[in-house]
Design a protein around this motif. Structure first.
Motif, short mmCIF file in Angstrom:
data_model
loop_
_atom_site.label_atom_id
_atom_site.label_comp_id
_atom_site.label_asym_id
_atom_site.label_seq_id
_atom_site.Cartn_x
_atom_site.Cartn_y
_atom_site.Cartn_z
N LEU A 61 12.07 144.85 54.29
CA LEU A 61 13.33 145.59 54.29
C LEU A 61 14.01 145.56 52.93
O LEU A 61 14.28 144.51 52.40
CB LEU A 61 14.24 144.97 55.34
CG LEU A 61 15.61 145.57 55.55
CD1 LEU A 61 15.47 146.99 56.05
CD2 LEU A 61 16.38 144.72 56.54
N ALA A 62 14.31 146.75 52.38
CA ALA A 62 15.01 146.83 51.11
C ALA A 62 16.50 146.94 51.35
O ALA A 62 17.15 147.86 50.92
CB ALA A 62 14.51 148.02 50.30
N LEU A 63 17.04 145.97 52.03
CA LEU A 63 18.46 145.95 52.33
C LEU A 63 18.93 144.52 52.17
O LEU A 63 18.14 143.61 52.07
CB LEU A 63 18.69 146.45 53.76
CG LEU A 63 18.26 147.88 54.03
CD1 LEU A 63 18.42 148.18 55.51
CD2 LEU A 63 19.08 148.86 53.24
N PRO A 64 20.25 144.27 52.16
CA PRO A 64 20.73 142.90 51.96
C PRO A 64 20.18 141.95 52.99
O PRO A 64 19.86 142.31 54.11
CB PRO A 64 22.25 143.06 52.10
CG PRO A 64 22.50 144.46 51.68
CD PRO A 64 21.31 145.24 52.17
N LEU A 391 3.89 148.24 52.73
CA LEU A 391 5.30 148.48 52.47
C LEU A 391 5.54 149.96 52.31
O LEU A 391 4.80 150.64 51.60
CB LEU A 391 5.75 147.73 51.21
CG LEU A 391 7.25 147.83 50.92
CD1 LEU A 391 7.80 146.47 50.52
CD2 LEU A 391 7.50 148.83 49.79
N LEU A 392 6.55 150.46 53.01
CA LEU A 392 6.85 151.88 53.01
C LEU A 392 8.23 152.13 52.43
O LEU A 392 9.19 151.45 52.79
CB LEU A 392 6.80 152.40 54.45
CG LEU A 392 7.30 153.83 54.71
CD1 LEU A 392 6.38 154.84 54.03
CD2 LEU A 392 7.39 154.09 56.20
N LEU A 393 8.35 153.07 51.50
CA LEU A 393 9.62 153.52 50.99
C LEU A 393 9.73 155.01 51.21
O LEU A 393 8.73 155.73 51.12
CB LEU A 393 9.76 153.21 49.49
CG LEU A 393 9.64 151.76 49.08
CD1 LEU A 393 8.26 151.52 48.48
CD2 LEU A 393 10.71 151.39 48.07
N VAL A 394 10.95 155.49 51.49
CA VAL A 394 11.17 156.92 51.65
C VAL A 394 12.43 157.32 50.91
O VAL A 394 13.27 156.49 50.59
CB VAL A 394 11.27 157.34 53.13
CG1 VAL A 394 9.96 157.16 53.85
CG2 VAL A 394 12.39 156.58 53.81
N ARG A 395 12.57 158.62 50.65
CA ARG A 395 13.72 159.11 49.88
C ARG A 395 14.58 160.03 50.74
O ARG A 395 14.08 160.91 51.44
CB ARG A 395 13.22 159.87 48.65
CG ARG A 395 14.33 160.23 47.66
CD ARG A 395 13.76 160.89 46.43
NE ARG A 395 13.22 162.22 46.74
CZ ARG A 395 12.62 163.00 45.83
NH1 ARG A 395 12.46 162.56 44.60
NH2 ARG A 395 12.18 164.19 46.17
N ILE A 396 15.87 159.80 50.67
CA ILE A 396 16.84 160.63 51.37
C ILE A 396 18.05 160.80 50.47
O ILE A 396 18.53 159.83 49.87
CB ILE A 396 17.24 160.00 52.73
CG1 ILE A 396 18.21 160.91 53.49
CG2 ILE A 396 17.83 158.62 52.55
CD1 ILE A 396 18.48 160.46 54.92
N HIS A 397 18.52 162.03 50.33
CA HIS A 397 19.68 162.34 49.50
C HIS A 397 19.50 161.76 48.09
O HIS A 397 20.42 161.22 47.49
CB HIS A 397 20.96 161.79 50.13
CG HIS A 397 22.21 162.31 49.47
ND1 HIS A 397 22.58 163.64 49.51
CD2 HIS A 397 23.16 161.69 48.73
CE1 HIS A 397 23.71 163.80 48.83
NE2 HIS A 397 24.08 162.63 48.36
N GLN A 399 17.93 159.14 47.23
CA GLN A 399 17.93 157.68 47.21
C GLN A 399 16.64 157.17 47.83
O GLN A 399 16.29 157.55 48.96
CB GLN A 399 19.10 157.13 48.03
CG GLN A 399 20.46 157.43 47.46
CD GLN A 399 20.81 156.51 46.32
OE1 GLN A 399 20.76 156.90 45.16
NE2 GLN A 399 21.14 155.28 46.62
N TRP A 400 15.93 156.29 47.09
CA TRP A 400 14.77 155.61 47.66
C TRP A 400 15.24 154.36 48.38
O TRP A 400 16.03 153.59 47.85
CB TRP A 400 13.79 155.21 46.56
CG TRP A 400 12.97 156.34 46.03
CD1 TRP A 400 13.17 157.04 44.89
CD2 TRP A 400 11.79 156.90 46.63
NE1 TRP A 400 12.21 158.00 44.73
CE2 TRP A 400 11.35 157.94 45.79
CE3 TRP A 400 11.08 156.63 47.80
CZ2 TRP A 400 10.22 158.69 46.06
CZ3 TRP A 400 9.95 157.38 48.08
CH2 TRP A 400 9.52 158.40 47.21
N VAL A 401 14.77 154.19 49.59
CA VAL A 401 15.08 153.01 50.37
C VAL A 401 13.80 152.48 50.97
O VAL A 401 12.83 153.20 51.17
CB VAL A 401 16.11 153.30 51.46
CG1 VAL A 401 17.49 153.48 50.87
CG2 VAL A 401 15.72 154.53 52.26
N GLY A 402 13.79 151.19 51.26
CA GLY A 402 12.56 150.57 51.71
C GLY A 402 12.66 149.99 53.09
O GLY A 402 13.71 150.02 53.74
#
Length: 540
Positions: A61-64, A391-397, A399-402
């Motif tokens: 997870l690419a989040l806090p 590991l998967l990352l995608v882009r929305i608006h 912004q790349w997020v994981g």
């Protein structure tokens, strides 16, 4: 394989969880059901004596770090068998019974059934609500510190269910005794910076983003928000730091802080006009399709700068009425465009509104039901065998997020990147996805990704001081991406970041060192959050 889903951060609050931000993720594979009627579906599990539990595919997870996983909404849950869930906490390594009291939060895939319990002294717990067949998610917290100990997901079959074993650490996070703190904690004790933020009218600015980062060697970036009085306090490691404040479409002058003990930054001027009021409204969808969930982007027409906020979406909200409210507070006077980015994959009408604060009763209506999700399946290019962990990352608006691992509607996300240990990374869009049906007869899209053997990786680069997009409460994860950052492996350039801040690279051999270079910039923080490498840069 991995399901890509709703974008969000979840804040843990005593009796429940409130969803406060972006991408939510769930991982899924064909793991076997144990005799207890549950199998592991997230996190690392120890080897079982009967080999009935095994580690699934995982997308970090690419989040806090305080964020949690949330699951996709599913249809026709009412028709599924339901039953009472009986569980027990066990020690993660030995799987022995763990006789401790812990806070247990449970939720079904669509969160229609959710509750907060406390385990008994012997570590057992019993749900008070009937859960439908399917995945059940559990978060285990220490009642004393409130620290999240583990998150766990498993398949629940009420017709076969026995006792659900939830592996957790045997001890709560250590609370060092006085005089026994680790060196870093001793260094931070009593070292803080505080201040007060005022606007051009000398009024306090609430919910402004405060960023403090070390000068010299890369270190930890501290993020905080001002309170209703415009005040903030942040802990620091002693040393020289740079401090900036970002508010609604304005950024303060950078301030140098030589942190040692308690530091008072005094009054910090945010060069913005006083608030003209709030923007309030709601998102509306058919109630039987679940509550809508979106990211609201408020764009200042004069400057093009953006402010981001999510619609309200309670994880344990109970009944669903198809309505989610939103409020963007303290907006300065001016002309703005308000746009909805459907994190649930829905499209909304109108696509945007021209607004000026104050404004209430704003409304966006969902155009049809939420689309089906996309399942990513990674396979070895030569053998065709599934790659179990990637590991998967995608882009929305932009912004790349994981760590995407539940439904990722293709019209919400436009690009993806996948990499795994021992393989070269791959990138693409969603045009190759095909329609398939699961065992329940539900349709979803499936996208197969072929990975060739080799070495490589992906890094997200963020512009730490940019105010092009300010999103309070997200600890920098929505800071704008930084393009043209060179990735050097043992001194050789192997990649450059794209306009959204993502660099994907292939390596001929394992490097001794990786460096990140952009002329006139320095690395302020280089961190790995559950597998995703995020690098923050600031101007020299």
């Amino acid at each position: 394989m991995i399901w890509v889903s709703r974008w969000g951060l979840v804040a843990v609050c005593g009796a429940g969880l409130a969803l406060s931000a972006l991408l939510l993720v769930r991982e899924r594979n064909g793991s076997e059901v144990t005799q207890a009627g549950a199998s592991t579906a997230a996190g690392r599990e120890p080897d079982s004596p009967t080999d009935e539990l095994r580690e699934p595919a995982r997308a970090p997870l690419a989040l806090p770090r305080n964020s949690l996983l949330a699951a996709r909404r599913e249809s026709r849950l009412d028709a599924l068998p339901r039953g009472t869930l009986f569980g027990r906490l066990v020690e993660a390594e030995s799987r022995a019974a763990l006789a401790v009291e812990r806070i247990v939060l449970l939720a079904s895939p669509d969160n229609s059934v959710a509750e907060t319990l406390r385990s008994r002294a012997d570590g057992s717990f019993t749900g008070t609500r009937d859960f439908p067949r399917g995945s059940v998610r559990a978060w285990i917290k220490d009642p004393a510190s409130g620290e999240l100990l583990v998150r766990h997901e498993a398949e629940f079959d009420p017709e076969r269910a026995g006792e659900w074993l939830v592996p957790v650490p045997s001890a709560a996070p250590a609370q060092p005794a006085r005089g026994e703190e680790p060196a870093k904690e001793r260094a931070e004790e009593g070292t803080t910076v505080r201040g007060r933020v005022l606007d051009l009218a000398a009024l306090p600015v609430a919910n402004a983003v405060v960023k403090v980062f070390p000068l010299g060697a890369p270190g930890e970036v501290r993020h905080g928000d001002t309170d209703s009085s415009g005040e903030f306090t942040l802990p620091l490691v002693p040393g020289a730091h740079r401090l900036i404040v970002q508010g609604r479409f304005a950024t303060s002058t950078a301030l140098l802080v030589a942190a040692q003990g308690a530091n008072d930054a005094g009054v910090i001027l945010l060069p913005a006009a006083a608030s003209a009021g709030d923007l309030r409204g709601r998102l509306v969808a058919d109630s039987d399709e679940g509550d809508p969930f979106a990211f609201l982007v408020l764009r200042e027409l004069a400057s093009g700068r953006e402010l981001g906020a999510t619609s309200d979406w309670e994880l344990f909200a109970g009944e669903k009425d198809g309505i989610s409210a939103f409020a963007i507070k303290g907006v300065p006077p001016g002309e703005y465009e308000l746009e909805v980015v459907g994190l649930d994959g829905r499209e909304y009408e109108p696509e945007s509104l021209r607004v000026s604060p104050p404004a209430e009763g704003l409304e966006f209506r969902a155009r049809g039901p939420a689309p089906v999700g996309v399942v990513f399946v990674a396979r070895d290019e030569l053998s065709g065998q599934p790659v179990e962990s990637f590991l998967l990352l995608v882009r929305i608006h932009g912004q790349w997020v994981g760590d995407l691992g539940s439904e990722a509607p293709s019209r919400a996300f436009d690009r993806w990147a996948v990499h795994a240990d021992g393989y070269r990374p791959a990138q693409g869009d969603f045009t190759g996805a095909r329609v398939v049906r699961d065992e329940e007869g539900r349709e979803h899209l499936e996208l197969e990704v072929a990975l060739g053997r080799g070495l490589g990786g992906a890094v997200l680069f963020k512009d730490l001081e940019s105010d092009r997009l300010v999103a309070p409460g997200f600890e920098g994860f929505l800071d704008p991406g930084l393009d043209d950052v060179q990735v050097l492996a043992d001194g050789q350039v192997v990649a450059r970041s794209d306009p959204s801040g993502l660099a994907v690279f292939v390596l001929a051999r394992a490097p001794e060192r990786l460096e990140f270079v952009r002329p006139g910039w320095r690395v302020a923080s280089d961190r790995v959050d559950e597998g995703v490498r995020v690098v923050f840069l600031a101007r020299e």
